[in-house]
Design a protein around this motif. Structure first.
Motif, mmCIF file in Angstrom:
data_model
loop_
_atom_site.group_PDB
_atom_site.id
_atom_site.type_symbol
_atom_site.label_atom_id
_atom_site.label_comp_id
_atom_site.label_asym_id
_atom_site.label_seq_id
_atom_site.Cartn_x
_atom_site.Cartn_y
_atom_site.Cartn_z
ATOM 1 N N ILE A 1 0.808 -1.215 0.000
ATOM 2 C CA ILE A 1 0.000 0.000 0.000
ATOM 3 C C ILE A 1 0.845 1.270 0.000
ATOM 4 O O ILE A 1 0.460 2.274 -0.597
ATOM 5 C CB ILE A 1 -1.017 0.003 1.169
ATOM 6 C CG1 ILE A 1 -2.070 1.089 0.952
ATOM 7 C CG2 ILE A 1 -0.313 0.150 2.505
ATOM 8 C CD1 ILE A 1 -3.245 0.999 1.905
ATOM 9 N N VAL A 2 2.007 1.252 0.630
ATOM 10 C CA VAL A 2 2.848 2.445 0.664
ATOM 11 C C VAL A 2 3.288 2.815 -0.752
ATOM 12 O O VAL A 2 3.080 3.947 -1.204
ATOM 13 C CB VAL A 2 4.065 2.241 1.595
ATOM 14 C CG1 VAL A 2 5.051 3.395 1.463
ATOM 15 C CG2 VAL A 2 3.607 2.102 3.043
ATOM 16 N N SER A 3 3.880 1.887 -1.465
ATOM 17 C CA SER A 3 4.361 2.200 -2.816
ATOM 18 C C SER A 3 3.203 2.358 -3.793
ATOM 19 O O SER A 3 3.238 3.249 -4.655
ATOM 20 C CB SER A 3 5.351 1.149 -3.303
ATOM 21 O OG SER A 3 4.763 -0.128 -3.293
ATOM 22 N N ARG B 1 1.464 5.830 -3.396
ATOM 23 C CA ARG B 1 2.281 6.892 -3.980
ATOM 24 C C ARG B 1 2.118 6.901 -5.494
ATOM 25 O O ARG B 1 1.947 7.944 -6.113
ATOM 26 C CB ARG B 1 3.756 6.709 -3.603
ATOM 27 C CG ARG B 1 4.640 7.872 -4.093
ATOM 28 C CD ARG B 1 6.111 7.533 -4.012
ATOM 29 N NE ARG B 1 6.524 6.464 -4.892
ATOM 30 C CZ ARG B 1 6.697 6.589 -6.209
ATOM 31 N NH1 ARG B 1 6.493 7.728 -6.808
ATOM 32 N NH2 ARG B 1 7.076 5.559 -6.927
ATOM 33 N N LYS B 2 2.146 5.733 -6.101
ATOM 34 C CA LYS B 2 2.021 5.648 -7.553
ATOM 35 C C LYS B 2 0.664 6.183 -8.028
ATOM 36 O O LYS B 2 0.586 6.920 -9.008
ATOM 37 C CB LYS B 2 2.213 4.209 -8.024
ATOM 38 C CG LYS B 2 3.640 3.712 -7.888
ATOM 39 C CD LYS B 2 3.741 2.244 -8.250
ATOM 40 C CE LYS B 2 5.156 1.718 -8.042
ATOM 41 N NZ LYS B 2 5.229 0.288 -8.363
ATOM 42 N N VAL B 3 -0.389 5.819 -7.326
ATOM 43 C CA VAL B 3 -1.723 6.292 -7.704
ATOM 44 C C VAL B 3 -1.838 7.798 -7.486
ATOM 45 O O VAL B 3 -2.331 8.527 -8.359
ATOM 46 C CB VAL B 3 -2.814 5.532 -6.911
ATOM 47 C CG1 VAL B 3 -4.176 6.188 -7.076
ATOM 48 C CG2 VAL B 3 -2.865 4.075 -7.345
ATOM 49 N N GLN B 4 -1.387 8.273 -6.340
ATOM 50 C CA GLN B 4 -1.494 9.703 -6.037
ATOM 51 C C GLN B 4 -0.723 10.566 -7.028
ATOM 52 O O GLN B 4 -1.125 11.684 -7.332
ATOM 53 C CB GLN B 4 -1.009 9.979 -4.623
ATOM 54 C CG GLN B 4 -1.928 9.443 -3.573
ATOM 55 C CD GLN B 4 -1.332 9.513 -2.174
ATOM 56 O OE1 GLN B 4 -0.139 9.704 -1.994
ATOM 57 N NE2 GLN B 4 -2.180 9.361 -1.178
ATOM 58 N N GLY C 1 0.218 9.443 -10.176
ATOM 59 C CA GLY C 1 -0.034 9.022 -11.547
ATOM 60 C C GLY C 1 1.191 8.475 -12.258
ATOM 61 O O GLY C 1 1.421 8.775 -13.424
ATOM 62 N N VAL C 2 1.970 7.675 -11.536
ATOM 63 C CA VAL C 2 3.199 7.108 -12.098
ATOM 64 C C VAL C 2 3.222 5.596 -11.900
ATOM 65 O O VAL C 2 2.491 5.060 -11.080
ATOM 66 C CB VAL C 2 4.464 7.734 -11.455
ATOM 67 C CG1 VAL C 2 4.518 9.226 -11.715
ATOM 68 C CG2 VAL C 2 4.526 7.449 -9.971
ATOM 69 N N ASP C 3 4.079 4.934 -12.649
ATOM 70 C CA ASP C 3 4.286 3.492 -12.484
ATOM 71 C C ASP C 3 5.642 3.184 -11.866
ATOM 72 O O ASP C 3 5.904 2.060 -11.458
ATOM 73 C CB ASP C 3 4.190 2.768 -13.832
ATOM 74 C CG ASP C 3 2.753 2.690 -14.330
ATOM 75 O OD1 ASP C 3 1.836 2.588 -13.500
ATOM 76 O OD2 ASP C 3 2.561 2.738 -15.555
ATOM 77 N N SER C 4 6.505 4.177 -11.811
ATOM 78 C CA SER C 4 7.880 3.980 -11.352
ATOM 79 C C SER C 4 7.964 3.880 -9.830
ATOM 80 O O SER C 4 7.217 4.538 -9.108
ATOM 81 C CB SER C 4 8.745 5.159 -11.812
ATOM 82 O OG SER C 4 10.060 5.040 -11.285
#
Length: 127
Positions: A9-11, A14-17, A19-22
């Motif tokens: 959930i942490v990573s 962050r990705k959702v917030q 808008g990244v996949d990295s």
């Protein structure tokens, strides 16, 4: 009501917030992470961007790998609770302890001291 469950959930949050996949932080995220580290008493000014990246990666890894309850154990607890038609399902020893402490002292449940003493008692570490 889950306690600390070992998930990504942490990573993923962050990705959702952002808008990244990295898994790597961008420049704005590094700056924000530096501010959070500084607020937590860490001398982040002395850290390189790569150091900040490593702290963020370790935090995500630790949340997943060092959790007191695995995702599969949580799923088992939840499914068993649903099958038993329980209206409250506390997932993990930390969730049970938090529930007990809030019931013992509901007026203090939102105080910083309450959280700090609880986190120390159950072994939660701020990342």
């Amino acid at each position: 009501m889950p306690g600390h469950i070992g998930t990504s959930i942490v990573s993923n949050s962050r990705k959702v917030q952002h808008g990244v996949d990295s898994d790597r932080l961008d420049a704005d995220e590094i700056a924000a992470a530096r501010r959070r580290l500084t607020a937590a008493g860490v001398d982040a000014a002395a850290m390189s961007d790569e150091d900040v990246q490593n702290v963020a990666a370790e935090r995500a890894r630790s949340f997943h790998d060092d959790a007191p309850t695995t995702a599969s154990a949580a799923a088992r607890i939840i499914l068993d609770g649903v099958k038993a038609e329980r209206w409250r399902i506390l997932v993990g020893d930390d969730a049970r302890r938090l529930d007990q402490r809030v019931r013992e002292a509901p007026e203090q449940a939102y105080d910083a001291e309450f959280y700090q003493s609880f986190a120390e008692e159950v072994g939660w570490r701020l990342g």
